[in-house]
Design a protein around this motif. Structure first.
Motif, PDB file in Angstrom:
ATOM      1  N   THR A  22       0.830  -1.185   0.000  1.00 25.69           N
ATOM      2  CA  THR A  22       0.000   0.000   0.000  1.00 25.69           C
ATOM      3  C   THR A  22       0.875   1.249   0.000  1.00 25.69           C
ATOM      4  O   THR A  22       2.060   1.196   0.314  1.00 25.69           O
ATOM      5  CB  THR A  22      -0.950   0.039   1.210  1.00 25.69           C
ATOM      6  N   VAL A  23       0.252   2.375  -0.281  1.00 27.44           N
ATOM      7  CA  VAL A  23       0.975   3.639  -0.318  1.00 27.44           C
ATOM      8  C   VAL A  23       1.485   4.011   1.071  1.00 27.44           C
ATOM      9  O   VAL A  23       2.624   4.484   1.230  1.00 27.44           O
ATOM     10  CB  VAL A  23       0.068   4.758  -0.878  1.00 27.44           C
ATOM     11  N   ILE A  24       0.677   3.785   2.112  1.00 28.09           N
ATOM     12  CA  ILE A  24       1.078   4.169   3.464  1.00 28.09           C
ATOM     13  C   ILE A  24       2.267   3.335   3.928  1.00 28.09           C
ATOM     14  O   ILE A  24       3.208   3.870   4.529  1.00 28.09           O
ATOM     15  CB  ILE A  24      -0.112   4.049   4.439  1.00 28.09           C
ATOM     16  N   ALA A  25       2.264   2.045   3.646  1.00 30.06           N
ATOM     17  CA  ALA A  25       3.392   1.188   4.025  1.00 30.06           C
ATOM     18  C   ALA A  25       4.657   1.629   3.304  1.00 30.06           C
ATOM     19  O   ALA A  25       5.744   1.668   3.895  1.00 30.06           O
ATOM     20  CB  ALA A  25       3.072  -0.265   3.708  1.00 30.06           C
ATOM     21  N   THR A  26       4.521   1.976   2.035  1.00 33.75           N
ATOM     22  CA  THR A  26       5.674   2.441   1.263  1.00 33.75           C
ATOM     23  C   THR A  26       6.192   3.756   1.823  1.00 33.75           C
ATOM     24  O   THR A  26       7.399   3.966   1.942  1.00 33.75           O
ATOM     25  CB  THR A  26       5.289   2.603  -0.222  1.00 33.75           C
ATOM     26  N   HIS A  27       5.281   4.633   2.194  1.00 30.87           N
ATOM     27  CA  HIS A  27       5.674   5.923   2.779  1.00 30.87           C
ATOM     28  C   HIS A  27       6.436   5.714   4.084  1.00 30.87           C
ATOM     29  O   HIS A  27       7.473   6.352   4.325  1.00 30.87           O
ATOM     30  CB  HIS A  27       4.436   6.795   3.000  1.00 30.87           C
ATOM     31  N   ALA A  28       5.954   4.819   4.955  1.00 30.86           N
ATOM     32  CA  ALA A  28       6.626   4.541   6.231  1.00 30.86           C
ATOM     33  C   ALA A  28       8.014   3.947   5.980  1.00 30.86           C
ATOM     34  O   ALA A  28       8.990   4.338   6.636  1.00 30.86           O
ATOM     35  CB  ALA A  28       5.784   3.595   7.080  1.00 30.86           C
ATOM     36  N   LEU A  29       8.108   3.036   5.026  1.00 31.78           N
ATOM     37  CA  LEU A  29       9.391   2.430   4.679  1.00 31.78           C
ATOM     38  C   LEU A  29      10.362   3.483   4.144  1.00 31.78           C
ATOM     39  O   LEU A  29      11.531   3.543   4.537  1.00 31.78           O
ATOM     40  CB  LEU A  29       9.186   1.320   3.647  1.00 31.78           C
ATOM     41  N   TYR A  30       9.871   4.346   3.266  1.00 32.17           N
ATOM     42  CA  TYR A  30      10.695   5.413   2.693  1.00 32.17           C
ATOM     43  C   TYR A  30      11.192   6.360   3.789  1.00 32.17           C
ATOM     44  O   TYR A  30      12.379   6.681   3.856  1.00 32.17           O
ATOM     45  CB  TYR A  30       9.895   6.192   1.645  1.00 32.17           C
ATOM     46  N   ASP A  31      10.287   6.815   4.652  1.00 32.76           N
ATOM     47  CA  ASP A  31      10.678   7.741   5.719  1.00 32.76           C
ATOM     48  C   ASP A  31      11.745   7.121   6.616  1.00 32.76           C
ATOM     49  O   ASP A  31      12.725   7.781   6.983  1.00 32.76           O
ATOM     50  CB  ASP A  31       9.470   8.155   6.558  1.00 32.76           C
TER      51      ASP A  31
END
Length: 160
Positions: A1-10
């Motif tokens: 999901t986008v939120i999981a990717t965002h958390a991983l990126y951050d």
């Protein structure tokens, strides 16, 4: 999901030790100084510091913290969450620092749930990776102070 990717990126951008120390040393120094004052009995026993979510990631990287709060992805920074640096003393007088991440769950946010004893926020105790002698998730104060001192990059501190 986008939120999981965002958390991983951050996490990948803000938590590696070099980047975390470069950006988080000033914030962790403030936390250290406040804890030192409280331990010495100086000033108010409760302090509130506000900052941007990237500093939570920076400090997490500096201290080797991890978290996975209810209804969120690992290392995700929830809206309105907080990290408490709690100073505890056991009956023998030994002091400990316990880090607790608290935040409303997604359902509590969606339903506008009032937080109280019957409806507490999600919470997770975070133990620094190199904390030896942790008791019930709390790091001995001297050990915590040593970990913090070694994590702070003096060249990245503001000059007086």
């Amino acid at each position: 999901t986008v939120i999981a990717t965002h958390a991983l990126y951050d996490g990948a951008i803000e938590m590696p030790l070099y980047q975390a120390a470069k950006l988080g040393s000033q914030t962790l120094t403030v936390v250290k100084d406040e804890l030192d004052d409280i331990a010495a009995g100086k000033g108010a026993p409760f302090r509130f510091l506000a900052s941007h979510d990237n500093y939570i990631l920076n400090i997490g990287g500096m201290l080797g913290l991890s978290w996975n709060l209810e209804s969120y992805h690992p290392f995700q920074i929830p809206p309105g969450g907080s990290v408490a640096f709690e100073l505890w003393r056991n009956p023998e007088g030994a002091r400990f620092v316990r880090l607790v991440y608290r935040t409303q769950t997604l359902d509590q946010l969606r339903e506008n749930t009032a937080l109280d004893v019957d409806h507490p926020p999600a919470a997770q105790v975070m133990v620094p990776a190199k904390c030896e002698g942790a008791v019930a998730g709390a790091c001995p104060l001297a050990t915590f102070q040593s970990l913090v001192a070694s994590a702070i990059e003096p060249a990245c501190l503001a000059k007086p």
